[in-house]
Design an enzyme around this catalytic site. Sequence first.
Site, PDB file in Angstrom:
ATOM      1  N   HIS A 195       0.792  -1.100  -0.051  1.00  0.00           N
ATOM      2  CA  HIS A 195      -0.015   0.203   0.038  1.00  0.00           C
ATOM      3  C   HIS A 195       0.876   1.240   0.048  1.00  0.00           C
ATOM      4  O   HIS A 195       0.559   2.253  -0.434  1.00  0.00           O
ATOM      5  CB  HIS A 195      -0.844   0.018   1.183  1.00  0.00           C
ATOM      6  CG  HIS A 195      -2.046  -0.739   0.928  1.00  0.00           C
ATOM      7  ND1 HIS A 195      -2.981  -1.408   1.706  1.00  0.00           N
ATOM      8  CD2 HIS A 195      -2.924  -0.820  -0.160  1.00  0.00           C
ATOM      9  CE1 HIS A 195      -3.988  -1.893   1.366  1.00  0.00           C
ATOM     10  NE2 HIS A 195      -4.117  -1.566  -0.164  1.00  0.00           N
ATOM     11  N   GLU A 437       0.139 -23.090 -15.363  1.00  0.00           N
ATOM     12  CA  GLU A 437       0.996 -22.801 -14.405  1.00  0.00           C
ATOM     13  C   GLU A 437       1.611 -23.966 -13.490  1.00  0.00           C
ATOM     14  O   GLU A 437       2.337 -23.611 -12.540  1.00  0.00           O
ATOM     15  CB  GLU A 437       0.329 -21.893 -13.261  1.00  0.00           C
ATOM     16  CG  GLU A 437      -0.944 -22.478 -12.666  1.00  0.00           C
ATOM     17  CD  GLU A 437      -1.827 -21.384 -12.018  1.00  0.00           C
ATOM     18  OE1 GLU A 437      -1.397 -20.555 -11.320  1.00  0.00           O
ATOM     19  OE2 GLU A 437      -3.251 -21.808 -11.789  1.00  0.00           O
ATOM     20  N   ASP A 461       3.676 -19.146 -10.729  1.00  0.00           N
ATOM     21  CA  ASP A 461       3.833 -20.551 -10.410  1.00  0.00           C
ATOM     22  C   ASP A 461       4.417 -21.419 -11.248  1.00  0.00           C
ATOM     23  O   ASP A 461       5.034 -22.325 -10.806  1.00  0.00           O
ATOM     24  CB  ASP A 461       2.294 -20.950 -10.111  1.00  0.00           C
ATOM     25  CG  ASP A 461       1.784 -20.627  -8.665  1.00  0.00           C
ATOM     26  OD1 ASP A 461       2.344 -20.502  -7.602  1.00  0.00           O
ATOM     27  OD2 ASP A 461       0.496 -20.694  -8.314  1.00  0.00           O
ATOM     28  N   CYS A 508      -0.253 -13.837 -17.918  1.00  0.00           N
ATOM     29  CA  CYS A 508      -0.909 -12.752 -16.733  1.00  0.00           C
ATOM     30  C   CYS A 508       0.027 -12.764 -15.449  1.00  0.00           C
ATOM     31  O   CYS A 508      -0.247 -12.179 -14.539  1.00  0.00           O
ATOM     32  CB  CYS A 508      -2.259 -13.355 -16.472  1.00  0.00           C
ATOM     33  SG  CYS A 508      -2.440 -14.991 -15.646  1.00  0.00           S
TER      34      CYS A 508
END
Length: 575
Positions: A195, A437, A461, A508
């Site tokens: 954040h 993955e 992954d 992705c």
Amino acid sequence: MDKEEKIEKRFMGVAASPGISIGYAHLIIKTRPTLSGILIDDQSIPIELEKFEDAIRKSMGQLELLKDKAKSNPEEFDILESHIELLQDPQINDEVINHITEERKNAMDAVTLVVNKMVQLFEGLDDAYLRARSADIRDIGDRIAGNLQGNHKVITPLGPNSIVLAKELSPSDTISMDLEKVLGFATETGGAVSHTAILAKSNNVPAVLGCGELLETVIHGDHIIVDGTQGTVIVNPSENVKEEYRQKQVDFIKHKAYLNSLKEVPAITNDGVGITLLANISNDKDMTKALEFGAKGAGLLRTEMMYMEKESFPTEEEQYQFYKSVAIHAQGTPVTVRTLDIGGDKPLGYFDLPKEENPFLGYRAIRISLDRQEIFTTQLRAILRAGVHGNLKIMFPMISSVMELRKAKEILDQVKEELFSEGIVFAPNIPVGIMIEVPSAAIMADVLAKEVDFFSIGTNDLCQYTLAVDRGNENIKQLYNPFDPAVLRLIQQSIERAHDHNISVSVCGELASDTRATLLLMGMGLREFSMSSTSIPEVKDIIRKHNIKKAKEIWNHVMNMDHSKSITDYLEKHI
């Protein structure tokens, strides 16, 4: 020692928010409570419970006040709302109360134990986005602890041209600052999806996180340069270095203006080949932000974030409204909805998952969905219903065999039949795809391609499983490298098998946003990328400046290399 005599030192970290700032060090040193080990008697239990409840009330009031001030900044507002939800989390509250009433812990020790346990749990997650949420839990814990002690303080007043340095910065720290006086951030810990990084980007403040032992070198008032583009922090730079970075500041501002001008420009190579750039998102607000950065849709909607923000499994109606909102915010562009991807490394407080020796190889993702079909069918019903409001796709995670895929498709067909028989409107022809993955999926891509409409290659992954490296393990994380030839060959093989069977394929994982990999992946034949929305302009710029012939030349050269270091060195020279 005079300032003129100080030795220039450089630290490398994570380039978390682009830009260059030159200013003066403002150190923030925080101490956290340690366990006292003091047990309480029966008469003190109600007193300690009241202390805890009062600290929660005070914390809630402080966050509501901050939220009111943050209405003009959506990122800050959303973070504060999530903190308020954490304060009301029954799991946290119940565990603290149990420590006080059953184990006779004092309120401070009870809060410290619960917060430390939850932070450790999140820090062990594989997903970088979820792992970064440990800072939110730590922030809430610090706030409660401060109110228990009666000394919750705001940040020390900042001087002009401040570069804020800290071991870590909580979201509350950042939001509470007078950012007009802050030129940059540098921290010893943290990453690109924390954040602190999100807030730094939203406020256009350069930031470098994860710099290591920075505070051991710097004293308050030292001259500091923060290069949030390259991930460099320079302590006590020479005048020549300062001048060099002043020119870099000018160049950065020009480059940023140029990237902003690319929003409406298509991602087309200079020899006329179109590339589709999509975004990885978690909700409808992310979708809106993605379109602002020029995304042509969402290649990955992480549905587990919705589950993790709930106190129990979301109902079909709750999920339907969530997916519907994302579809509407996508404005007709495609959204690939990944079905629930939780497991040993992604916990749900209300779902009792078994303890596992190796959660990455255990009970997770599609394995849970196929085992707990009531959870799976509820989600599929909601997605299918929401599909009539936009261009949704369904994607199954962690498929390792064709039998898993066929079982998932069989359940999907059953759900469609149920909706039809109930007279409920849904999208019957919604595209179905899988994540590649797991190495077995990449090896069997020719078989799997016959069963689906698209592939999405999850490089995070795939790299971890191919190289047998837990990237969260400090002892071996240096072995985790998506540019390893074995990983690249599996990616290429998956792309080729998708093309052989005329289905679409995207990447992705984090590799999609790594500009060193853009031309390499294009050379493999990739024409669709999905990444964090803020990465889209830089990747688009590379695409527009090059052609497919060069991309193929790069891939042909790389495929003969046998080591990731030689590959990355070569790519860095040819971007």
